[in-house]
Design an enzyme around this catalytic site. Structure first.
Site, PDB file in Angstrom:
ATOM      1  N   SER A  93      22.684   5.186   3.286  1.00  0.00           N
ATOM      2  CA  SER A  93      22.728   3.274   2.973  1.00  0.00           C
ATOM      3  C   SER A  93      23.685   2.484   3.776  1.00  0.00           C
ATOM      4  CB  SER A  93      22.014   3.404   1.917  1.00  0.00           C
ATOM      5  OG  SER A  93      21.806   1.867   1.668  1.00  0.00           O
ATOM      6  N   HIS A  97      25.941  -7.749   7.030  1.00  0.00           N
ATOM      7  CA  HIS A  97      25.881  -9.268   6.713  1.00  0.00           C
ATOM      8  C   HIS A  97      27.366  -9.714   7.649  1.00  0.00           C
ATOM      9  CE1 HIS A  97      23.480  -8.984   3.579  1.00  0.00           C
ATOM     10  NE2 HIS A  97      24.301  -8.026   2.682  1.00  0.00           N
ATOM     11  N   HIS A 107      19.364  -3.995   8.129  1.00  0.00           N
ATOM     12  CA  HIS A 107      20.178  -2.681   6.825  1.00  0.00           C
ATOM     13  C   HIS A 107      18.878  -1.337   7.325  1.00  0.00           C
ATOM     14  CE1 HIS A 107      16.898  -0.112   4.000  1.00  0.00           C
ATOM     15  NE2 HIS A 107      18.298  -0.271   3.257  1.00  0.00           N
ATOM     16  N   HIS A 146      12.381  -4.143  17.785  1.00  0.00           N
ATOM     17  CA  HIS A 146      11.299  -2.948  17.816  1.00  0.00           C
ATOM     18  C   HIS A 146      11.051  -2.258  18.699  1.00  0.00           C
ATOM     19  CE1 HIS A 146       9.116  -4.751  13.666  1.00  0.00           C
ATOM     20  NE2 HIS A 146      10.519  -5.847  13.833  1.00  0.00           N
ATOM     21  N   GLY A 259      21.841   6.573 -13.848  1.00  0.00           N
ATOM     22  CA  GLY A 259      23.590   6.267 -14.142  1.00  0.00           C
ATOM     23  C   GLY A 259      24.215   6.641 -11.889  1.00  0.00           C
TER      24      GLY A 259
END
Length: 307
Positions: A93, A97, A107, A146, A259
């Site tokens: 992931s 910025h 992202h 796109h 967690g």
């Protein structure tokens, strides 16, 4: 076909290495800091963070692999077939910025989940996508983003891009604001069809198309002059990014509820952000154009078939 979990992990760790290398080379001034971590409940990961670079104010690219004997109740509430199964979840992931407000935030993530129980077939799927959040947008950049997303999907079926583009528009939508987070891209989840090989190939295609989608936009906009007005608007719009991640984002919520490591989960948040009470951009301004034109669920490729 056998579910090859090790092949998925090998791809993901390689993808993290390739993306961090490319971003660091492009930034040219700062190095990623590597942070290896372990989860007491099982698993761990490697967080790579670049801060205060020449181009990127903050870039985080995480690999994580977590496992356990039971999923949290929040994860099984709508998937009762997962209850009582051991699970393993892994993914890459990233959130970047930029410093310059004319460069969009981006992202991406690609992930794999498998839940197993002795004597029963495993339950598994892939998910992921990428999306773009501009502050001062340009049609040229939206089309490029796109088109690359379309290229990632094209080998896998005629409707894959349109289906996952629509899913992205629906998912990255701030319902309490009545507006999308950005100009979209791709989003998919629960993908286990037609078989492991094809689903894995599609996940790889999405991961491999992220850099070609984003870096040309950064190259075009990174040296554009800006001032205090543009920077303050960037900080204000970053507030929407924070709101989405903390209220709606499934990955953030799953990580915190299972967690996961808080610092790595929240590295997606921008380093500087503000909220301005009841702020409305001036009519006809570049700031107003963002929400009036760009932050709409547009058919970018259909509206601009020839560029």
């Amino acid at each position: 076909m056998t579910v090859d979990v090790q092949a998925v992990k090998d791809y993901l760790t390689d993808l993290q290495a390739r993306i961090t290398s490319a971003v660091q080379e492009f930034d040219g001034s700062e190095a990623f800091q590597a942070d290896e971590w372990q989860r007491t409940e099982g698993g761990g990961g490697r967080s790579m963070v670049l801060r205060e670079g020449a181009v990127f104010e903050q870039a985080g690219v995480n690999f994580s692999e977590v496992f356990g004997s039971n999923l949290p109740a929040s994860a099984t509430a709508h998937r009762p077939e997962l209850a009582g199964r051991g699970f393993r979840a892994m993914g890459v992931s990233l959130v970047i910025h930029p410093d310059n407000p004319y460069v969009p935030t981006s992202h991406a993530n690609v992930r794999f989940f498998i839940a197993e129980k002795p004597g029963e077939e495993p339950i598994w799927w892939f998910g992921g996508g990428f999306d773009l959040t501009p502050y001062y947008a340009e049609v040229e950049d939206c089309l490029h983003w796109h088109r690359v997303a379309h290229s990632a999907c094209e080998p896998f079926g005629d409707t894959v891009y349109s289906d996952y583009k629509r899913w992205c528009d629906d998912y990255f939508f701030l319902r309490h604001r009545g507006e999308p987070r950005g100009i979209g891209g791709l989003f998919f989840d629960d993908l286990n069809q037609p078989d492991f090989g094809q689903a894995f190939a599609f996940m790889r295609s999405v991961g491999d198309h992220y850099l070609p989608a984003y870096m040309p936009i950064v190259e075009r906009r990174k040296d554009r002059p800006f001032g205090e007005r543009e920077k303050k608007f960037q900080w204000y719009r970053r507030g929407r990014y924070v709101e989405f991640n903390l209220v709606y984002d499934r990955g953030t919520l799953f990580g915190l509820q299972s967690g996961g490591r808080t610092e790595s989960i929240l590295m997606s948040l921008p380093p500087v952000v503000n909220w301005r009470y009841n702020y409305r951009p001036e009519n006809g301004s570049p700031e107003a154009e963002l929400t009036e034109y760009y932050l709409q669920a547009r058919n970018w490729l259909g509206e601009h078939p020839d560029g």
